[in-house]
Design an enzyme around this catalytic site. Structure first.
Site, PDB file in Angstrom:
ATOM      1  N   LYS A  13      56.314  27.885  -0.194  1.00 54.34           N
ATOM      2  CA  LYS A  13      57.521  28.136   0.619  1.00 54.34           C
ATOM      3  C   LYS A  13      57.139  28.566   2.046  1.00 54.34           C
ATOM      4  O   LYS A  13      57.697  28.067   3.011  1.00 54.34           O
ATOM      5  CB  LYS A  13      58.384  29.253  -0.002  1.00 54.34           C
ATOM      6  CG  LYS A  13      58.951  28.926  -1.371  1.00 54.34           C
ATOM      7  CD  LYS A  13      59.915  30.014  -1.851  1.00 54.34           C
ATOM      8  CE  LYS A  13      59.259  31.353  -2.137  1.00 54.34           C
ATOM      9  NZ  LYS A  13      58.375  31.374  -3.319  1.00 54.34           N
ATOM     10  N   ARG A  87      66.961  35.631  -4.440  1.00 56.27           N
ATOM     11  CA  ARG A  87      66.149  35.493  -5.651  1.00 56.27           C
ATOM     12  C   ARG A  87      66.945  35.865  -6.894  1.00 56.27           C
ATOM     13  O   ARG A  87      66.402  35.822  -8.000  1.00 56.27           O
ATOM     14  CB  ARG A  87      64.924  36.401  -5.562  1.00 56.27           C
ATOM     15  CG  ARG A  87      63.674  35.714  -5.028  1.00 56.27           C
ATOM     16  CD  ARG A  87      62.670  36.793  -4.765  1.00 56.27           C
ATOM     17  NE  ARG A  87      61.302  36.392  -4.880  1.00 56.27           N
ATOM     18  CZ  ARG A  87      60.509  36.107  -3.839  1.00 56.27           C
ATOM     19  NH1 ARG A  87      60.990  36.108  -2.619  1.00 56.27           N
ATOM     20  NH2 ARG A  87      59.247  35.830  -4.034  1.00 56.27           N
ATOM     21  N   ARG A 126      44.726  31.774  -3.414  1.00 56.37           N
ATOM     22  CA  ARG A 126      45.382  31.956  -2.114  1.00 56.37           C
ATOM     23  C   ARG A 126      44.726  33.097  -1.324  1.00 56.37           C
ATOM     24  O   ARG A 126      44.411  34.140  -1.862  1.00 56.37           O
ATOM     25  CB  ARG A 126      46.867  32.284  -2.333  1.00 56.37           C
ATOM     26  CG  ARG A 126      47.598  32.607  -1.037  1.00 56.37           C
ATOM     27  CD  ARG A 126      49.084  32.494  -1.172  1.00 56.37           C
ATOM     28  NE  ARG A 126      49.684  33.564  -1.952  1.00 56.37           N
ATOM     29  CZ  ARG A 126      51.003  33.654  -2.181  1.00 56.37           C
ATOM     30  NH1 ARG A 126      51.813  32.738  -1.708  1.00 56.37           N
ATOM     31  NH2 ARG A 126      51.489  34.649  -2.896  1.00 56.37           N
ATOM     32  N   ARG A 159      46.300  38.856  -1.380  1.00 56.03           N
ATOM     33  CA  ARG A 159      47.442  39.745  -1.616  1.00 56.03           C
ATOM     34  C   ARG A 159      47.236  40.540  -2.896  1.00 56.03           C
ATOM     35  O   ARG A 159      46.736  39.998  -3.879  1.00 56.03           O
ATOM     36  CB  ARG A 159      48.732  38.911  -1.718  1.00 56.03           C
ATOM     37  CG  ARG A 159      49.366  38.669  -0.372  1.00 56.03           C
ATOM     38  CD  ARG A 159      50.501  37.715  -0.424  1.00 56.03           C
ATOM     39  NE  ARG A 159      51.490  37.982  -1.458  1.00 56.03           N
ATOM     40  CZ  ARG A 159      52.639  37.321  -1.543  1.00 56.03           C
ATOM     41  NH1 ARG A 159      52.937  36.383  -0.665  1.00 56.03           N
ATOM     42  NH2 ARG A 159      53.495  37.585  -2.507  1.00 56.03           N
ATOM     43  N   ARG A 170      55.512  37.752 -12.377  1.00 53.00           N
ATOM     44  CA  ARG A 170      56.399  37.230 -11.322  1.00 53.00           C
ATOM     45  C   ARG A 170      57.017  35.902 -11.756  1.00 53.00           C
ATOM     46  O   ARG A 170      58.177  35.621 -11.466  1.00 53.00           O
ATOM     47  CB  ARG A 170      55.609  37.052 -10.013  1.00 53.00           C
ATOM     48  CG  ARG A 170      55.342  38.387  -9.318  1.00 53.00           C
ATOM     49  CD  ARG A 170      54.140  38.338  -8.401  1.00 53.00           C
ATOM     50  NE  ARG A 170      54.300  37.499  -7.250  1.00 53.00           N
ATOM     51  CZ  ARG A 170      53.268  36.973  -6.563  1.00 53.00           C
ATOM     52  NH1 ARG A 170      52.027  37.210  -6.936  1.00 53.00           N
ATOM     53  NH2 ARG A 170      53.495  36.230  -5.508  1.00 53.00           N
TER      54      ARG A 170
END
Ligand code: AMP
Length: 218
Positions: A13, A87, A126, A159, A170
């Site tokens: 995103k 969300r 990531r 992160r 998540r």
């Protein structure tokens, strides 16, 4: 124009939002970035938010809707792209109300779609630049020099919520809380599903087609 991007964590995103803002002049509201910024401050709100972020839990609707209302009210004449908001169904309904207050409405809701295993692999690999925010993937989009941002040479970071246990949580929350948005936006006739496998440029092309069609309609 008002548009939003939703999809599971790691689907790309943020990357697409950056490309869209450059191409179409959107102002991007990434609630994740806003919250991480708030969490880095030594305030009681910052500490509260840190707890949710580290656990991979959603920040309560009241906190996030307040932030969004302030953001929208300060940008009544801009094209806004919502990245990672809403969300939950409550947030989606609140967003409609907030936009209505300012005589605006959403034109496009884009869901980026990926298989769960692909999402987990992307998130574990990531990295991001804490200085300029650039996002990398060690497998599909590595930096030129090991662990160093191509743009500003800062050391890349992972992160804290990008570890497998938190990622699975998540994803579970996404299924429970966010997936109902598909039906909500299908019913309002603005829903588009995008297959997010492949290179970011290919995905961007698919999204652009949809945005262009709306711009031509206006
Ligand atoms: P993101 O950068 O979009 O992956 O968001 C990172 C984290 O910020 C999420 O796991 C949530 O804890 C929190 N967050 C971001 N956007 C929202 C939202 N719209 N509602 C609740 N929590 C959010």
């Amino acid at each position: 124009m008002m548009a939003l991007l939703f999809g599971p964590p790691g689907v790309g995103k943020g990357t697409q939002a950056d490309m869209l803002s450059r191409q179409y002049g959107f102002t991007n509201l990434s609630t994740g970035d806003l919250l991480r910024n708030e969490a880095s401050q030594d305030t009681s709100l910052g500490k509260k938010i840190t707890h949710y972020l580290n656990q991979g839990l959603l920040v309560p609707d009241e906190i996030i809707c307040d932030v969004v209302e302030k953001y929208v009210s300060a940008r009544t004449d801009q094209h806004i792209l919502f990245d990672g908001f809403p969300r939950t169904l409550t947030q989606a309904k609140n967003l409609d109300t907030i936009l209505q207050e300012f005589g605006r409405s959403l034109q496009v809701a884009l869901e980026l779609h990926l298989s769960e295993e692909e999402v987990v692999s992307r998130l574990i690999n990531r990295r991001y630049c804490p200085q300029c925010g650039r996002i990398y993937n060690l497998l599909t989009n590595p930096p030129r020099k090991k662990n160093t941002c191509d743009g500003c040479q800062t050391e890349l970071t992972k992160r804290t919520d990008d570890n497998e246990e938190v990622i699975r949580k998540r994803l579970h929350i996404y299924d429970q809380e966010t997936r109902p948005l598909v039906k909500y936006y299908q019913e309002s006739g603005i829903y588009h599903k995008i297959d997010a496998h492949g290179f970011k440029e290919e995905i961007f092309k698919k999204i652009s087609k949809i945005i262009d069609a709306h711009i031509n309609k206006e």
